[in-house]
Design an enzyme around this catalytic site. Structure first.
Site, PDB file in Angstrom:
ATOM      1  N   ASN A 182       9.873  -4.566  -3.894  1.00 61.06           N
ATOM      2  CA  ASN A 182      10.571  -3.624  -3.010  1.00 61.06           C
ATOM      3  C   ASN A 182      10.971  -4.261  -1.683  1.00 61.06           C
ATOM      4  O   ASN A 182      11.635  -3.629  -0.871  1.00 61.06           O
ATOM      5  CB  ASN A 182       9.723  -2.366  -2.761  1.00 61.06           C
ATOM      6  CG  ASN A 182       8.666  -2.580  -1.692  1.00 61.06           C
ATOM      7  OD1 ASN A 182       8.066  -3.654  -1.611  1.00 61.06           O
ATOM      8  ND2 ASN A 182       8.421  -1.573  -0.874  1.00 61.06           N
ATOM      9  N   MET A 240       5.035  11.590  -4.334  1.00 67.08           N
ATOM     10  CA  MET A 240       5.756  10.527  -3.653  1.00 67.08           C
ATOM     11  C   MET A 240       7.001  11.033  -2.938  1.00 67.08           C
ATOM     12  O   MET A 240       7.582  10.323  -2.124  1.00 67.08           O
ATOM     13  CB  MET A 240       6.113   9.427  -4.646  1.00 67.08           C
ATOM     14  CG  MET A 240       4.887   8.649  -5.108  1.00 67.08           C
ATOM     15  SD  MET A 240       5.242   7.471  -6.421  1.00 67.08           S
ATOM     16  CE  MET A 240       6.495   6.478  -5.633  1.00 67.08           C
ATOM     17  N   LYS A 284      14.156  -2.457  -8.770  1.00 64.04           N
ATOM     18  CA  LYS A 284      12.906  -3.096  -8.369  1.00 64.04           C
ATOM     19  C   LYS A 284      12.399  -4.135  -9.363  1.00 64.04           C
ATOM     20  O   LYS A 284      11.695  -5.065  -8.968  1.00 64.04           O
ATOM     21  CB  LYS A 284      11.823  -2.038  -8.110  1.00 64.04           C
ATOM     22  CG  LYS A 284      12.124  -1.184  -6.887  1.00 64.04           C
ATOM     23  CD  LYS A 284      10.985  -0.238  -6.566  1.00 64.04           C
ATOM     24  CE  LYS A 284      11.319   0.579  -5.325  1.00 64.04           C
ATOM     25  NZ  LYS A 284      10.167   1.351  -4.839  1.00 64.04           N
ATOM     26  N   ALA A 289       6.322   6.475 -14.601  1.00 65.61           N
ATOM     27  CA  ALA A 289       5.955   5.067 -14.795  1.00 65.61           C
ATOM     28  C   ALA A 289       7.059   4.131 -14.321  1.00 65.61           C
ATOM     29  O   ALA A 289       7.213   3.036 -14.847  1.00 65.61           O
ATOM     30  CB  ALA A 289       5.642   4.816 -16.268  1.00 65.61           C
ATOM     31  N   TYR A 336       9.029  13.050  -0.133  1.00 66.39           N
ATOM     32  CA  TYR A 336       8.748  13.469   1.243  1.00 66.39           C
ATOM     33  C   TYR A 336       9.713  14.553   1.732  1.00 66.39           C
ATOM     34  O   TYR A 336       9.513  15.117   2.811  1.00 66.39           O
ATOM     35  CB  TYR A 336       8.776  12.271   2.195  1.00 66.39           C
ATOM     36  CG  TYR A 336      10.093  11.526   2.243  1.00 66.39           C
ATOM     37  CD1 TYR A 336      11.110  11.927   3.093  1.00 66.39           C
ATOM     38  CD2 TYR A 336      10.302  10.405   1.446  1.00 66.39           C
ATOM     39  CE1 TYR A 336      12.313  11.241   3.133  1.00 66.39           C
ATOM     40  CE2 TYR A 336      11.503   9.714   1.481  1.00 66.39           C
ATOM     41  CZ  TYR A 336      12.499  10.136   2.334  1.00 66.39           C
ATOM     42  OH  TYR A 336      13.692   9.457   2.374  1.00 66.39           O
ATOM     43  N   ILE A 375      16.199   7.142   4.450  1.00 67.67           N
ATOM     44  CA  ILE A 375      15.691   7.255   5.808  1.00 67.67           C
ATOM     45  C   ILE A 375      15.261   5.886   6.344  1.00 67.67           C
ATOM     46  O   ILE A 375      14.886   5.743   7.508  1.00 67.67           O
ATOM     47  CB  ILE A 375      14.518   8.263   5.853  1.00 67.67           C
ATOM     48  CG1 ILE A 375      14.343   8.838   7.265  1.00 67.67           C
ATOM     49  CG2 ILE A 375      13.224   7.642   5.361  1.00 67.67           C
ATOM     50  CD1 ILE A 375      15.402   9.809   7.659  1.00 67.67           C
ATOM     51  N   SER A 376      15.310   4.851   5.494  1.00 67.65           N
ATOM     52  CA  SER A 376      14.871   3.511   5.901  1.00 67.65           C
ATOM     53  C   SER A 376      15.636   2.962   7.105  1.00 67.65           C
ATOM     54  O   SER A 376      15.021   2.351   7.991  1.00 67.65           O
ATOM     55  CB  SER A 376      14.967   2.540   4.723  1.00 67.65           C
ATOM     56  OG  SER A 376      14.037   2.876   3.720  1.00 67.65           O
ATOM     57  N   ALA A 393       8.057   2.342  -8.440  1.00 73.08           N
ATOM     58  CA  ALA A 393       7.106   2.736  -7.402  1.00 73.08           C
ATOM     59  C   ALA A 393       5.771   3.153  -8.017  1.00 73.08           C
ATOM     60  O   ALA A 393       4.702   2.836  -7.482  1.00 73.08           O
ATOM     61  CB  ALA A 393       7.681   3.866  -6.557  1.00 73.08           C
TER      62      ALA A 393
END
EC number: 1.1.1.25
Length: 285
Positions: free
Chosen positions: A92, A227, A71, A130, A229, A21-22, A133
């Site tokens: 990120n 986390m 990441k 872990a 959505y 969705i970014s 994020a």
């Protein structure tokens, strides 16, 4: 949106990423702030990651967001790390500053900003998972003065997390308890002593899976976050809500980590509340 010879490019780099969705968030922000830029999603194989990062410099991009599973790996290809990324050991956001690629981590800041009227200082945190994020949230919690951190993951994954968690603990001067989620007595004990309980495993994105037993009992007064959505309410959050607890999904984290990344790349303030309304409508939350 106008595209001309002056249009700058930004992107999110990950695999998979087609679901992201970014692009919606950043392109709307560009339109609302009259920024001549376009934001795309780049699905990149691991063997092409170095070239994808170098392309940020080569094509004079504003920068890029980095998502799973890159990441940590992306750090190798950057010129510099901001303090939060250095302490957390994950990136990120990559910003192109005069052909120098600088790595940041806005995940933790974004997550804690999404928790209105909750401050982690002096409180206890239990988190499931872990990954990158999750590490950002743990690191930010320690920077913000968390009292106790318990991290649970599958027993056969613990060895793989041990070194990274140990390094982060040493850098931040704060102990991290790394435990097996299969040890239900330890999990229950940790959660009963916690103020915040987070699911960072991704389990529940299918609307069916639970990272904990379905008969798990939460203590009163606990804030429970996921986390994920989409769906807006995972089985994890539903279980907590049905026991009368306040819950928070990952939409706020998604928005507010993007807000900080947008500011780092453009120098402008993102009109977050307007974008949040559009996100809720788009996702039918």
């Amino acid at each position: 949106m106008k595209i001309d010879g002056h249009t700058r490019l930004a992107a999110v780099i990950a695999k998979p990423i087609k679901h992201s969705i970014s692009p919606f968030i950043h392109n709307m922000a560009y339109d609302l702030t009259d920024t001549n830029a376009v934001y795309l999603a780049f699905e990149v194989d691991r063997e092409n990651l170095e070239q994808a990062v170098e392309n940020i410099r080569l094509h004079q991009m504003l920068g890029a967001n980095i998502s799973m599973p890159y990441k940590q790996e992306v750090i190798t290809y950057l010129d510099e790390l901001d303090e939060s990324a250095l302490l957390i050991g994950a990136v990120n956001t990559v910003v192109n500053q005069n052909d120098r690629l600088i790595g940041y981590n806005t995940d933790g800041l974004g997550f804690f900003r999404s928790l209105s009227n909750f401050h982690i200082k002096g409180k206890n945190l239990t988190i499931l998972g872990a990954g990158g994020a999750a590490s950002a949230i743990i690191g930010q919690a320690m920077l913000d003065g968390v009292e106790k951190v318990c991290v649970f993951d599958l027993r056969d994954r613990l060895a793989g997390h041990q070194e990274r968690m140990g390094q982060m603990s040493q850098r931040l001067g704060h102990p991290i308890q790394l435990l097996a989620v299969e040890d239900l007595a330890a999990l229950s004990d940790a959660v009963n002593q916690s103020d915040l309980f987070i699911n960072a495993t991704g389990l529940g994105m299918d609307g069916k899976s639970l990272p904990i037993p379905s008969d798990f009992t939460f203590p009163k007064g606990l804030l429970v976050a996921d986390m994920t959505y989409c769906p807006a309410e995972t089985p994890f959050l539903r279980l907590a809500r049905e026991q009368g607890l306040q819950t928070v999904n990952g939409l706020g984290m998604l928005l507010y980590q993007a807000e900080k990344a947008f500011e780092l790349m453009t120098g402008k303030k993102m009109p977050s509340e307007e974008i949040k309304k559009a996100l809720i409508e788009k996702l039918e939350i």
